[in-house]
Write an enzyme that holds these catalytic residues in place. Structure first.
Site, PDB file in Angstrom:
ATOM      1  N   ARG A 112       0.849  -1.207   0.000  1.00  0.00           N
ATOM      2  CA  ARG A 112       0.000   0.000   0.000  1.00  0.00           C
ATOM      3  C   ARG A 112       0.870   1.237   0.000  1.00  0.00           C
ATOM      4  NH1 ARG A 112      -4.583   0.358   4.457  1.00  0.00           N
ATOM      5  NH2 ARG A 112      -2.805   0.544   5.834  1.00  0.00           N
ATOM      6  N   THR A 116      -1.566   7.452  -0.383  1.00  0.00           N
ATOM      7  CA  THR A 116      -2.859   7.293  -1.082  1.00  0.00           C
ATOM      8  C   THR A 116      -3.628   6.057  -0.601  1.00  0.00           C
ATOM      9  OG1 THR A 116      -1.889   5.898  -2.793  1.00  0.00           O
ATOM     10  CG2 THR A 116      -1.847   8.277  -3.188  1.00  0.00           C
ATOM     11  N   ASP A 208       0.678  -3.673  12.034  1.00  0.00           N
ATOM     12  CA  ASP A 208       1.103  -4.050  10.681  1.00  0.00           C
ATOM     13  C   ASP A 208       1.448  -5.549  10.660  1.00  0.00           C
ATOM     14  OD1 ASP A 208       2.692  -2.453   8.073  1.00  0.00           O
ATOM     15  OD2 ASP A 208       2.972  -4.601   8.431  1.00  0.00           O
ATOM     16  N   ASP A 211       5.050  -6.394   9.339  1.00  0.00           N
ATOM     17  CA  ASP A 211       6.102  -6.010  10.290  1.00  0.00           C
ATOM     18  C   ASP A 211       6.114  -6.934  11.508  1.00  0.00           C
ATOM     19  OD1 ASP A 211       6.885  -3.943   8.686  1.00  0.00           O
ATOM     20  OD2 ASP A 211       5.926  -2.366   9.861  1.00  0.00           O
TER      21      ASP A 211
HETATM   22  C1  PRP Z   1      -1.117  -5.084   4.188  1.00  0.00           C
HETATM   23  C2  PRP Z   1      -1.925  -6.360   4.168  1.00  0.00           C
HETATM   24  C3  PRP Z   1      -2.762  -6.193   2.923  1.00  0.00           C
HETATM   25  C4  PRP Z   1      -2.995  -4.703   2.877  1.00  0.00           C
HETATM   26  C5  PRP Z   1      -4.397  -4.421   3.332  1.00  0.00           C
HETATM   27  O1  PRP Z   1      -0.047  -5.166   3.316  1.00  0.00           O
HETATM   28  O2  PRP Z   1      -1.152  -7.515   4.174  1.00  0.00           O
HETATM   29  O3  PRP Z   1      -2.133  -6.670   1.752  1.00  0.00           O
HETATM   30  O4  PRP Z   1      -2.065  -4.105   3.777  1.00  0.00           O
HETATM   31  O5  PRP Z   1      -4.704  -3.082   3.199  1.00  0.00           O
HETATM   32  P1  PRP Z   1      -5.794  -2.555   2.152  1.00  0.00           P
HETATM   33  O6  PRP Z   1      -7.008  -3.396   2.340  1.00  0.00           O
HETATM   34  O7  PRP Z   1      -6.011  -1.122   2.562  1.00  0.00           O
HETATM   35  O8  PRP Z   1      -5.218  -2.666   0.777  1.00  0.00           O
HETATM   36  P2  PRP Z   1       1.010  -3.962   3.177  1.00  0.00           P
HETATM   37  O9  PRP Z   1       0.602  -3.038   2.084  1.00  0.00           O
HETATM   38  O10 PRP Z   1       1.251  -3.366   4.525  1.00  0.00           O
HETATM   39  O11 PRP Z   1       2.290  -4.696   2.633  1.00  0.00           O
HETATM   40  P3  PRP Z   1       3.253  -5.732   3.377  1.00  0.00           P
HETATM   41  O12 PRP Z   1       2.461  -6.991   3.593  1.00  0.00           O
HETATM   42  O13 PRP Z   1       4.334  -5.905   2.374  1.00  0.00           O
HETATM   43  O14 PRP Z   1       3.716  -5.120   4.671  1.00  0.00           O
HETATM   44  N1  URA Z   2      -2.301  -3.551   6.812  1.00  0.00           N
HETATM   45  C1  URA Z   2      -1.906  -4.018   8.027  1.00  0.00           C
HETATM   46  O1  URA Z   2      -0.935  -4.768   8.124  1.00  0.00           O
HETATM   47  N2  URA Z   2      -2.611  -3.638   9.108  1.00  0.00           N
HETATM   48  C2  URA Z   2      -3.678  -2.825   9.033  1.00  0.00           C
HETATM   49  O2  URA Z   2      -4.291  -2.520  10.075  1.00  0.00           O
HETATM   50  C3  URA Z   2      -4.070  -2.347   7.773  1.00  0.00           C
HETATM   51  C4  URA Z   2      -3.361  -2.737   6.680  1.00  0.00           C
END
Ligand code: PRP
Ligand code: URA
Length: 216
Positions: A112, A116, A208, A211
């Site tokens: 994400r 945005t 997260d 993380d």
């Molecule tokens: C997190 C999660 C989803 C997304 C959800 O990934 O694993 O893929 O956010 O958010 P949304 O519904 O608003 O799209 P992130 O973008 O943090 O990436 P990562 O898993 O690489 O940390």
């Molecule tokens: N992605 C995450 O990992 N946690 C949240 O709460 C939203 C998006």
């Protein structure tokens, strides 16, 4: 699973009420849970959700011999594809492979944009047409729904026949968006939380998911 009779597309929304899921999810949310235990809990909850999400997979007859007699049993009829959304979906895929060792795994890389909240695609090695009949999208978090709708959109263009989404925690905003854009995709969730905060995080959520799994 809770019945959401009043919600649009409610027959496609499955939120677990199982005590084991609720207990494990509580430990997962706990900010003091270290990454090793966090990863184990993600996998355990994924296993329990997969049990529900695969309950209607069609089977063919398979005959085997027990030491005593012939037995007409079952095997999965369709090819299953696991679609972990990187990074956080990685934690769910091993659990799924334990249950379905012959499943194909097709990773989708999205993150994400912090400003945005739109998903940015960085990895997709899907071949030109679908090689499975059932796709199980694995992503712990359904927040705005941007990542889930982008993934389902990719799979629809791949002409996947059946798509299901499995997530640990969702916000109402993400569920609503999936219902509007892909009403035919069932959602299997461990919890449906209260809301998104001003920076797009699920509240109460767990923070997260990537993380916390990978100690970053
Ligand atoms: C997190 C999660 C989803 C997304 C959800 O990934 O694993 O893929 O956010 O958010 P949304 O519904 O608003 O799209 P992130 O973008 O943090 O990436 P990562 O898993 O690489 O940390
Ligand atoms: N992605 C995450 O990992 N946690 C949240 O709460 C939203 C998006």
């Amino acid at each position: 699973m809770t019945d959401f009779g009043a919600v649009a597309g409610a027959d496609q929304l499955h939120v677990s009420t199982h005590p084991l899921v609720r207990e494990k999810l509580t430990r997962l949310r706990d900010e003091t849970t270290p990454p090793k235990i966090f990863r184990e809990l993600v996998a355990e909850i994924a296993t329990l959700l997969l049990y529900e999400a695969t309950a209607d997979l069609p089977t063919d007859e398979r005959e085997v011999r027990t030491p005593l007699a012939a037995y007409k049993g079952a095997r999965l009829k369709d090819k299953v594809g696991l679609i972990p959304v990187l990074r956080a979906g990685i934690g769910m895929v091993e659990a799924a492979l334990e249950l379905m060792p012959e499943a194909q795994v097709w990773h989708i890389g999205l993150f994400r944009d912090e400003r945005t909240l739109r998903p940015i695609s960085y990895y997709n090695k899907l071949p030109s047409s679908a090689t499975v009949q059932v796709c199980l999208v694995l992503d712990p978090m359904l927040a705005t729904g941007g990542s889930a709708t982008e993934t389902v959109d990719i799979l629809k263009k791949w002409v996947a026949e059946r798509i299901k989404f499995l997530g640990l925690i969702a916000a109402p905003e993400g569920v609503e968006r999936m219902r509007k854009e892909f009403a035919d995709v069932p959602l299997y969730l461990a919890a449906l939380d209260s809301h998104l905060n001003e920076i797009g995080y699920i509240v109460p959520g767990l923070g997260d998911a990537g993380d916390r799994q990978f100690a970053t």
